[in-house]
Every structure is written in C-alpha cells, then in structure tokens.
Design a protein around this motif. Structure first.
Motif, short mmCIF file in Angstrom:
data_model
loop_
_atom_site.label_atom_id
_atom_site.label_comp_id
_atom_site.label_asym_id
_atom_site.label_seq_id
_atom_site.Cartn_x
_atom_site.Cartn_y
_atom_site.Cartn_z
N SER A 110 0.81 -1.22 0.00
CA SER A 110 0.00 0.00 0.00
C SER A 110 0.85 1.27 0.00
O SER A 110 0.38 2.34 -0.37
N ASP A 111 2.13 1.16 0.42
CA ASP A 111 3.01 2.32 0.47
C ASP A 111 3.85 2.49 -0.79
O ASP A 111 4.61 3.44 -0.91
N MET A 112 3.70 1.56 -1.73
CA MET A 112 4.53 1.58 -2.92
C MET A 112 3.81 2.24 -4.09
O MET A 112 2.61 2.02 -4.30
N PRO A 113 4.52 3.05 -4.87
CA PRO A 113 3.94 3.53 -6.13
C PRO A 113 3.62 2.34 -7.02
O PRO A 113 4.34 1.34 -7.03
N ALA A 114 2.54 2.44 -7.77
CA ALA A 114 2.10 1.29 -8.56
C ALA A 114 3.02 1.01 -9.74
O ALA A 114 3.24 -0.15 -10.10
N ILE A 115 3.55 2.07 -10.36
CA ILE A 115 4.33 1.88 -11.59
C ILE A 115 5.55 2.80 -11.59
O ILE A 115 5.61 3.76 -10.81
N THR A 116 6.50 2.48 -12.46
CA THR A 116 7.64 3.37 -12.70
C THR A 116 7.34 4.17 -13.96
O THR A 116 7.16 3.59 -15.03
N PRO A 117 7.28 5.49 -13.87
CA PRO A 117 6.97 6.30 -15.05
C PRO A 117 8.06 6.18 -16.12
O PRO A 117 9.23 6.00 -15.82
N ARG A 118 7.63 6.27 -17.36
CA ARG A 118 8.58 6.31 -18.48
C ARG A 118 7.95 7.10 -19.61
O ARG A 118 6.74 7.25 -19.69
N TRP A 119 8.80 7.63 -20.48
CA TRP A 119 8.31 8.29 -21.68
C TRP A 119 7.85 7.23 -22.68
O TRP A 119 8.42 6.14 -22.74
N TRP A 178 2.94 6.25 -19.01
CA TRP A 178 3.75 7.17 -19.81
C TRP A 178 3.70 8.57 -19.21
O TRP A 178 2.63 9.11 -18.94
N THR A 179 4.85 9.18 -19.05
CA THR A 179 4.92 10.56 -18.56
C THR A 179 4.22 11.52 -19.52
O THR A 179 3.77 12.59 -19.12
N ASP A 180 4.11 11.12 -20.76
CA ASP A 180 3.44 11.93 -21.79
C ASP A 180 2.03 12.35 -21.38
O ASP A 180 1.52 13.37 -21.86
N PHE A 181 1.38 11.56 -20.52
CA PHE A 181 -0.03 11.82 -20.24
C PHE A 181 -0.24 13.17 -19.57
O PHE A 181 -1.28 13.82 -19.76
N TRP A 182 0.75 13.66 -18.83
CA TRP A 182 0.62 14.97 -18.21
C TRP A 182 0.60 16.07 -19.28
O TRP A 182 -0.15 17.05 -19.17
N LEU A 183 1.42 15.92 -20.31
CA LEU A 183 1.45 16.91 -21.39
C LEU A 183 0.14 16.88 -22.17
O LEU A 183 -0.35 17.93 -22.63
N ALA A 184 -0.44 15.70 -22.32
CA ALA A 184 -1.72 15.58 -23.01
C ALA A 184 -2.81 16.32 -22.22
O ALA A 184 -3.67 17.00 -22.79
N ALA A 225 10.81 11.02 -10.90
CA ALA A 225 10.65 9.65 -10.40
C ALA A 225 11.07 8.64 -11.46
O ALA A 225 11.70 7.62 -11.14
N GLY A 226 10.73 8.90 -12.71
CA GLY A 226 11.10 7.98 -13.78
C GLY A 226 12.60 7.85 -13.91
O GLY A 226 13.14 6.75 -14.04
N ARG A 227 13.30 8.99 -13.86
CA ARG A 227 14.76 8.96 -13.96
C ARG A 227 15.38 8.21 -12.78
O ARG A 227 16.24 7.35 -12.96
N ARG A 228 14.92 8.55 -11.56
CA ARG A 228 15.49 7.96 -10.36
C ARG A 228 15.24 6.46 -10.29
O ARG A 228 16.16 5.67 -10.04
N GLU A 229 13.99 6.05 -10.52
CA GLU A 229 13.65 4.64 -10.36
C GLU A 229 14.20 3.79 -11.50
O GLU A 229 14.57 2.62 -11.28
N THR A 230 14.28 4.35 -12.69
CA THR A 230 14.87 3.61 -13.80
C THR A 230 16.36 3.37 -13.54
O THR A 230 16.88 2.28 -13.79
#
Length: 239
Positions: A110-119, A178-184, A225-230
């Motif tokens: 429950s404390d973990m992010p569900a996914i690792t963001p990526r482009w 996808w991090t793209d979704f914020w730009l959309a 987060a995507g950069r760090r976790e990747t």
C-alpha cells in the motif's frame, strides 16, 4: 423515488448561478483521483470512476436538454464513458504491476507507487499522435452532425472533439505509465477551461484551471521519479 429525484436535482447557487451537487461532487472525486495519479496509487482509478459516473450524468443531462447559456458538450459526456472503461483497464494494470514490484521489496504494498513512469517510445508517440489527429477530424464531424439542431458554432465542435480525443490519449497514457499523459492533459486544459467557462460550467472550469497547476507539478514529479527509479532498477540488474 422522490428521494432519488431530489438527489439528482439538488443544487446550490453560487454568485447567482445554479450548480448541481452532482457536478460539485463529480469534480471533487476527479480531483482526488488526479492526486492519486500523481502519487501513482492504485486507488486513483476507482475514485475516478465515481467521479466519471457523476459527471456523465451532468453533461448528458445538458446534452439532452440544452437550455439557457449551457450548450451541449458531447465530448464532455462521451469521454466520461471512455474514462470509466479505461479506468477499469488502468486499475487492473496498475494492480498487476504493483503486485510484481512487491516481490522485490519487503515494504507494504500500500506504500509503494504502482508503476515506474517512463516516456512513450518514439514509435508509441508517433502512433498515438497520428491516431489522435485522425480521431479529432472524425469526432468533430460526428459531433457537428449530432448537434445540428443546437445553436452552437462549428468551432465549438472542434474544441469539444479536441477535449474528447485528448482526454482519451491522456487516460490511456496514464494507464500505460507514460509521462506523456501529463502533457496531453495540459493540451486538453488549454482548450477545456475557456470552453467550459463559455458554456456555463463554472465549477468544472475553475477545477480544470486548478488541475493545470497540479498537472505541471505532476509532470515534474513523474519525470524525476522515472529517472530515479529507472536508474535504480538498472543498477539492480547490473549488480
């Protein structure tokens, strides 16, 4: 039946404008879902579904019985259906990814992010941009045919189609991580805020304006987060 009718029609007046509680609550659930999405929490999807159902009833009612300053928003009503369907997909996908991630850690799920963001990859991005452009052309034509009897200019249907298709792209991209979704979402809000205000949906317009700030913050958060976790995941593979 009278109680249900009262709940459906309940309104509050803000600055002389009647606003249904369905619109207020639907947007409140939508905002909570956006915060959950920023934090990459699975609960963002079911919370968003509740908001979709409430807002669908708001925009559908206006589309069926457009009156006064509120002209119909076919895209706003239709996209709630797509949101609901995509939310079920996103909910299941994020749960599955988070379950797999918990195998590599001793922390509570429950404390973990569900996914690792990526482009999105270049191929994925080109694919959804071409699909979106074609869809906007088709959707605005469909909306203009359906709304032929309403007093709305043609540009209105182009804007509504932009919002509808952009929302589909953003929601699907979020489900894919996808991090793209914020730009959309930023592209949607640039058109959506003035269109909603013009149509008389003031609470939703104000909320979308607030969303814009949240979206910018979410974009920066997901990118970091995507950069760090990747990088962390790559180091584990190389170790």
């Amino acid at each position: 039946m009278n109680v249900l009718t009262w709940l459906y029609d309940a309104q509050v007046s803000v600055a002389g404008h009647p606003i249904t509680w369905r619109e207020i609550l639907g947007n409140a659930f939508g905002f909570a879902s956006a915060v959950g999405g920023l934090r990459r929490r699975v609960w963002a999807w079911p919370v968003g579904i509740v908001g979709n159902v409430l807002l669908f009833s708001v925009f559908l009612a206006a589309t069926v019985d457009a009156s006064g300053a509120q002209v119909p928003l076919f895209g706003q009503a239709g996209r709630q259906v797509f949101f609901l369907l995509t939310s079920v997909y996103g909910w299941q996908r994020w749960r599955a990814v988070r379950r797999a991630r918990t195998l590599d850690t001793d922390g509570p799920a429950s404390d973990m992010p569900a996914i690792t963001p990526r482009w999105a990859s270049h191929a994925e991005r080109i694919g959804y941009l071409i699909a979106a452009a074609a869809a906007i052309v088709v959707v605005q034509w469909v909306f203009s045919v359906i709304g032929a009897g309403f007093p709305a200019p043609r540009w209105y249907f182009w804007c509504d189609a932009w919002i509808f298709v952009g929302s589909m792209v953003a929601t699907y991209a979020m489900a894919r991580g996808w991090t793209d979704f914020w730009l959309a979402w930023i592209a949607v809000d640039v058109v959506g805020v003035p269109l909603l205000w013009h149509s008389g949906y003031y609470p939703t317009a104000v909320l979308y304006l607030v969303y814009t700030g949240l979206v910018v913050g979410g974009f920066l958060t997901w990118r970091r987060a995507g950069r760090r976790e990747t990088q962390t995941e790559n180091e584990k593979v190389m170790a």
